[in-house]
Design an enzyme around this catalytic site. Sequence first.
Site, short mmCIF file in Angstrom:
data_model
loop_
_atom_site.label_atom_id
_atom_site.label_comp_id
_atom_site.label_asym_id
_atom_site.label_seq_id
_atom_site.Cartn_x
_atom_site.Cartn_y
_atom_site.Cartn_z
N CYS A 1 0.83 -1.20 0.00
CA CYS A 1 0.00 0.00 0.00
C CYS A 1 0.88 1.26 0.00
CB CYS A 1 -0.92 -0.02 1.22
SG CYS A 1 -1.80 1.52 1.44
N CYS B 1 0.49 3.40 3.19
CA CYS B 1 1.20 2.78 4.33
C CYS B 1 2.70 3.07 4.21
CB CYS B 1 0.96 1.28 4.38
SG CYS B 1 -0.65 0.83 5.07
N HIS C 1 -8.82 7.56 2.81
CA HIS C 1 -8.24 8.91 2.92
C HIS C 1 -9.30 9.95 2.64
CE1 HIS C 1 -7.74 7.40 -1.20
NE2 HIS C 1 -7.92 8.64 -1.59
P1 5GP Z 1 -8.45 8.50 -4.74
O1 5GP Z 1 -8.72 8.54 -6.21
O2 5GP Z 1 -8.02 7.15 -4.27
O3 5GP Z 1 -9.56 9.09 -3.91
O4 5GP Z 1 -7.24 9.50 -4.51
C1 5GP Z 1 -5.91 9.09 -4.43
C2 5GP Z 1 -5.05 10.32 -4.44
O5 5GP Z 1 -3.75 9.97 -4.06
C3 5GP Z 1 -4.96 11.00 -5.83
O6 5GP Z 1 -5.42 12.34 -5.73
C4 5GP Z 1 -3.47 10.91 -6.16
O7 5GP Z 1 -2.99 12.06 -6.82
C5 5GP Z 1 -2.83 10.72 -4.80
N1 5GP Z 1 -1.60 9.94 -4.83
C6 5GP Z 1 -1.38 8.77 -5.49
N2 5GP Z 1 -0.13 8.34 -5.28
C7 5GP Z 1 0.47 9.25 -4.47
C8 5GP Z 1 1.77 9.35 -3.89
O8 5GP Z 1 2.65 8.51 -4.09
N3 5GP Z 1 2.01 10.44 -3.11
C9 5GP Z 1 1.06 11.39 -2.86
N4 5GP Z 1 1.41 12.41 -2.09
N5 5GP Z 1 -0.18 11.32 -3.37
C10 5GP Z 1 -0.46 10.27 -4.18
ZN ZN Z 2 -2.34 1.29 3.63
#
Ligand code: 5GP
Ligand code: ZN
Length: 114
Positions: A4, A7, A103
Amino acid sequence: MQDCIFCKIIKGEIPSKLVYEDEDFVIFNDINPKAKLHYLAVPRKHFAVLAEMEKQDEFLLGRILSKIPTLQQKLGLENGYRLIVNQKGECGNDACQEVMHLHIHILGGEKLSM
Ligand code: 5GP
Ligand code: ZN
């Protein structure tokens, strides 16, 4: 959770711009911001989706939701902000949840359209 990404960020194995942390959760900058200011509030405990939370974990969301308003100035969100929780469903992913570690998106720093 081994594979993850969040994580790994929480453990410091992947770098991130951490803006807040305590014993229950962390807040860091989203790597691909969808607003002028875009943070992610992430519980240290791994849950993929809300449905995976157990009774004893319910306090966590309350803690995060009540802490965020106290950080408005620190995060530059004095003009308001939007919270979003994308949730993959049992049979599909209409909300497009990309990272399967619960999140809360915190968006602000500009006028947001619906
Ligand atoms: P979801 O679509 O799951 O609600 O949002 C996931 C968010 O995590 C996205 O806005 C994406 O830009 C962000 N994200 C994905 N990978 C990373 C990462 O490695 N670092 C950071 N800081 N954000 C990430
Ligand atoms: Zn996790």
